[in-house]
Design an enzyme around this catalytic site. Structure first.
Site, PDB file in Angstrom:
ATOM      1  N   ASN A   1       0.871  -1.178   0.000  1.00 58.20           N
ATOM      2  CA  ASN A   1       0.000   0.000   0.000  1.00 58.20           C
ATOM      3  C   ASN A   1       0.908   1.227   0.000  1.00 58.20           C
ATOM      4  O   ASN A   1       1.515   1.540   1.013  1.00 58.20           O
ATOM      5  CB  ASN A   1      -0.888  -0.034   1.258  1.00 58.20           C
TER       6      ASN A   1
ATOM      7  N   HIS B   1      -9.599   1.527   4.713  1.00 65.10           N
ATOM      8  CA  HIS B   1      -8.322   1.644   5.432  1.00 65.10           C
ATOM      9  C   HIS B   1      -8.501   2.589   6.624  1.00 65.10           C
ATOM     10  O   HIS B   1      -9.251   3.554   6.545  1.00 65.10           O
ATOM     11  CB  HIS B   1      -7.237   2.170   4.485  1.00 65.10           C
TER      12      HIS B   1
ATOM     13  N   LYS C   1       0.111   4.278  -0.252  1.00 69.64           N
ATOM     14  CA  LYS C   1      -0.472   5.500   0.341  1.00 69.64           C
ATOM     15  C   LYS C   1      -0.211   6.681  -0.600  1.00 69.64           C
ATOM     16  O   LYS C   1      -0.222   6.504  -1.813  1.00 69.64           O
ATOM     17  CB  LYS C   1       0.081   5.727   1.742  1.00 69.64           C
TER      18      LYS C   1
ATOM     19  N   GLU D   1      -5.478  -4.536  10.657  1.00 68.28           N
ATOM     20  CA  GLU D   1      -4.440  -3.530  10.885  1.00 68.28           C
ATOM     21  C   GLU D   1      -4.763  -2.762  12.156  1.00 68.28           C
ATOM     22  O   GLU D   1      -5.560  -1.830  12.128  1.00 68.28           O
ATOM     23  CB  GLU D   1      -4.382  -2.556   9.706  1.00 68.28           C
TER      24      GLU D   1
ATOM     25  N   GLY E   1       2.536   3.027  11.357  1.00 66.81           N
ATOM     26  CA  GLY E   1       3.362   4.235  11.320  1.00 66.81           C
ATOM     27  C   GLY E   1       3.604   4.866  12.695  1.00 66.81           C
ATOM     28  O   GLY E   1       3.856   6.063  12.778  1.00 66.81           O
TER      29      GLY E   1
HETATM   30  P1  PGA Z   1       2.892   0.329   7.498  1.00 63.84           P
HETATM   31  O1  PGA Z   1       1.424   0.574   6.871  1.00 63.84           O
HETATM   32  O2  PGA Z   1       3.375  -0.987   6.971  1.00 63.84           O
HETATM   33  O3  PGA Z   1       3.713   1.494   6.955  1.00 63.84           O
HETATM   34  O4  PGA Z   1       2.745   0.364   8.978  1.00 63.84           O
HETATM   35  C1  PGA Z   1       0.499  -0.463   6.742  1.00 63.84           C
HETATM   36  C2  PGA Z   1      -0.810   0.070   6.175  1.00 63.84           C
HETATM   37  O5  PGA Z   1      -1.255   1.143   6.607  1.00 63.84           O
HETATM   38  O6  PGA Z   1      -1.436  -0.566   5.297  1.00 63.84           O
END
Ligand code: PGA
Length: 252
Positions: free
Chosen positions: A9, A94, A11, A166, A172
């Site tokens: 992902n 999400h 983002k 998640e 993050g």
């Molecule tokens: P991350 O994000 O691996 O950077 O913690 C996961 C996500 O939000 O799908």
């Protein structure tokens, strides 16, 4: 046996030049290792990625879509627009969309139902916030999110679903869920799915874990019995890192 499935992902990262450079390099590095792979990129890059990954097993996903076919929704993207590009997956609900863009259990349900009416497959995201975990409500919250999202969805459709667990507190933030915590909740999601649809359908649902999955510990997560894959944010931005996660078995 469910096929393992790891999706990146991106983002709101990468301009066009960077996205194309990633895709060319990743295509060279990529080899199927028994794990289905997808990159969920910003809308602008989807067509380029589809073109560069053409003829490979690499799937392409969007990160969001509207639940209406079309209309006066400035700044939104219709499901049919993605479908026309041959996009394979769409992330739905999400936590960042729920947190910053007002998505609710109800809009997530509408998007999920709409996504199932297209040729794309949804990756439904669920997960509790820190206060909810600390208050001992994690399981209750996740059960509510899964049940609400699946309202009115047939067993046939549900059998094609991917659910990404998640925990919001592990995205993050520097905090990570232990493989045991991740596994426990993924097992719980399987139980909810079986309660809603019966064992046969529940068994088909692919359950990913997401939240700071990195090459160094991907194998610890992926080898947990209840976890079928991962949704990877930061570590999907570099071709070599993402490929290492896909090859998690060899990396152990
Ligand atoms: P991350 O994000 O691996 O950077 O913690 C996961 C996500 O939000 O799908």
């Amino acid at each position: 046996m469910r096929e393992k499935f790891i999706a990146g992902n991106w983002k709101m990262y990468k301009n066009r030049t960077e996205a194309v450079a990633f895709a060319r390099e990743f295509r060279k590095l990529y080899e199927y290792s028994g794990v289905r792979a997808a990159i969920c990129a910003p809308y602008l890059h989807l067509e380029s990625l589809k073109g560069i990954f053409d003829g490979t097993e690499i799937k392409v996903g969007a990160q969001n879509m509207h639940f209406e076919d079309e209309g006066a929704y400035t700044g939104e993207i219709a499901p049919g627009m993605l479908e026309e590009l041959g996009i394979d997956y769409c992330i739905i609900g999400h936590s960042e969309r729920r947190q910053y863009f007002g998505e609710t259990d109800e809009t997530v349900n509408r998007k999920l139902a709409k996504c199932f009416s297209t040729s794309m497959l949804p990756i439904l995201c669920v997960g509790e916030a820190l206060e909810e975990r600390d208050a001992g409500k994690a399981f209750q919250v996740v059960e509510r999110q899964v049940t609400a999202a699946l309202e009115g969805i047939s067993a046939e459709k549900a059998g094609m679903l991917t659910i990404a667990y998640e925990p919001v507190w592990a995205i993050g933030t520097g905090r990570t869920a232990t493989p045991e915590q991740a596994d426990e909740m993924c097992g719980f999601i399987r139980k909810i799915s079986e309660k809603l649809y019966g064992e046969q359908t529940g068994e088909k649902i692919v359950i990913q874990y997401g939240g700071r999955v990195k090459p160094g510990h991907a194998a610890d997560i992926m080898n947990m019995p209840q976890i079928d894959g991962a949704l990877v944010g930061g570590a999907s931005l570099k071709p070599a890192d993402f490929m290492k996660i896909l090859r998690y078995v060899q990396e152990r």
